[in-house]
Design an enzyme around this catalytic site. Structure first.
Site, PDB file in Angstrom:
ATOM      1  N   LYS A   1       0.856  -1.190   0.000  1.00 24.58           N
ATOM      2  CA  LYS A   1       0.000   0.000   0.000  1.00 24.58           C
ATOM      3  C   LYS A   1       0.896   1.246   0.000  1.00 24.58           C
ATOM      4  O   LYS A   1       1.763   1.403   0.874  1.00 24.58           O
ATOM      5  CB  LYS A   1      -0.843  -0.014   1.272  1.00 24.58           C
ATOM      6  CG  LYS A   1      -2.286   0.335   1.042  1.00 24.58           C
ATOM      7  CD  LYS A   1      -3.070  -0.017   2.287  1.00 24.58           C
ATOM      8  CE  LYS A   1      -4.348   0.755   2.354  1.00 24.58           C
ATOM      9  NZ  LYS A   1      -5.008   0.567   3.640  1.00 24.58           N
TER      10      LYS A   1
HETATM   11  C1  E4P Z   1      -8.465   1.316   3.554  1.00 23.40           C
HETATM   12  O1  E4P Z   1      -7.563   0.728   3.025  1.00 23.40           O
HETATM   13  C2  E4P Z   1      -8.303   2.239   4.683  1.00 23.40           C
HETATM   14  O2  E4P Z   1      -7.419   1.648   5.577  1.00 23.40           O
HETATM   15  C3  E4P Z   1      -9.577   2.487   5.411  1.00 23.40           C
HETATM   16  O3  E4P Z   1     -10.689   2.056   4.693  1.00 23.40           O
HETATM   17  C4  E4P Z   1      -9.731   3.854   6.022  1.00 23.40           C
HETATM   18  O4  E4P Z   1     -10.968   3.912   6.677  1.00 23.40           O
HETATM   19  P1  E4P Z   1     -11.361   5.035   7.743  1.00 23.40           P
HETATM   20  O5  E4P Z   1     -11.655   6.296   7.007  1.00 23.40           O
HETATM   21  O6  E4P Z   1     -12.574   4.499   8.423  1.00 23.40           O
HETATM   22  O7  E4P Z   1     -10.170   5.187   8.658  1.00 23.40           O
END
Ligand code: E4P
Length: 215
Positions: free
Chosen positions: A83
């Protein structure tokens, strides 16, 4: 449509993996910090369950650092997707990592143009954060619609991974738009399973079954 859990909790992942509806896992530094465990140890446990796609985020902010971290992460297990945040440095790192065959999930995406760039540098996934847009009074689902349209127009193979999902209607809308993947907290995935009429219906069937004469 693939369903991912957005968590670093091995207990939550194991539960949904055993139900048989889980296609992958996304983690981020916040979710890993919540577990209070070593990152690599957690990743190894998740991969050992057999989960075929596990996103692990780099924390370097320069291109060379991201590439080095990405190479280390992908060595942990073949299921790892690296990522990388949507910055200029992240785009350059993604081009290099993708060129080497590493599958990259470009994260922290908040505009369709950013998603276009992620596809151009060869990201395997793009992660638009819809809940955080909703929080800013901007409809996150409009962004998904735009990205799906753009990727279809140019036949980009990058998969749209709907992130920052907050409730089951987000999943439903993403599915109707043809998004490839939705990643969600454990509680949202649980709600996809449940319906009060299912519970009521089952209770009634079991009660009536008691009236059936047994041998
Ligand atoms: C996805 O890869 C992210 O880690 C995640 O969906 C972020 O979500 P949040 O806005 O609830 O922190």
């Amino acid at each position: 449509m693939k369903l991912f859990l957005d968590t670093a909790s091995v207990t939550e992942i194991r539960t949904m993996w055993n139900v048989g509806i889980l296609d992958g896992v996304t983690t981020n530094p916040t979710l890993v910090a919540k577990e209070g465990r070593k990152f690599e140890e957690v990743l190894r446990e998740i991969c050992a369950l057999g989960v075929p796609s596990v996103s692990a985020e780099v924390v370097a902010t320069d291109t060379a650092g991201m590439v080095a971290e990405g190479r280390r992460l992908r060595e942990i297990h073949p299921s790892i997707y690296v990522k990388v945040p949507m910055t200029s440095a992240g785009l350059a790192a993604t081009r290099t990592l993708a060129g080497e065959g590493t599958r990259v999930n470009m994260t922290l995406v908040f505009s369709a143009n950013q998603a276009l760039l992620a596809a151009k540098v060869g990201a395997a996934y793009v992660s638009p954060f819809i809940g955080r847009l909703d929080d800013q009074s901007q409809d996150g689902m409009d962004l998904i619609r735009d990205i799906v349209t753009i990727y279809r127009n140019y036949r980009y193979p990058t998969q749209v991974l709907v992130a920052s999902v907050r409730h089951p209607v987000h999943v439903l809308e993403a599915a109707k738009l043809g998004a490839d993947i939705a990643t969600m907290p454990f509680g949202v995935m649980e709600k996809l399973v449940q319906h009060p009429l299912t519970d009521l219906g089952l209770a009634r069937f079991l009660k009536d079954w008691e009236k059936v004469p047994k041998a």
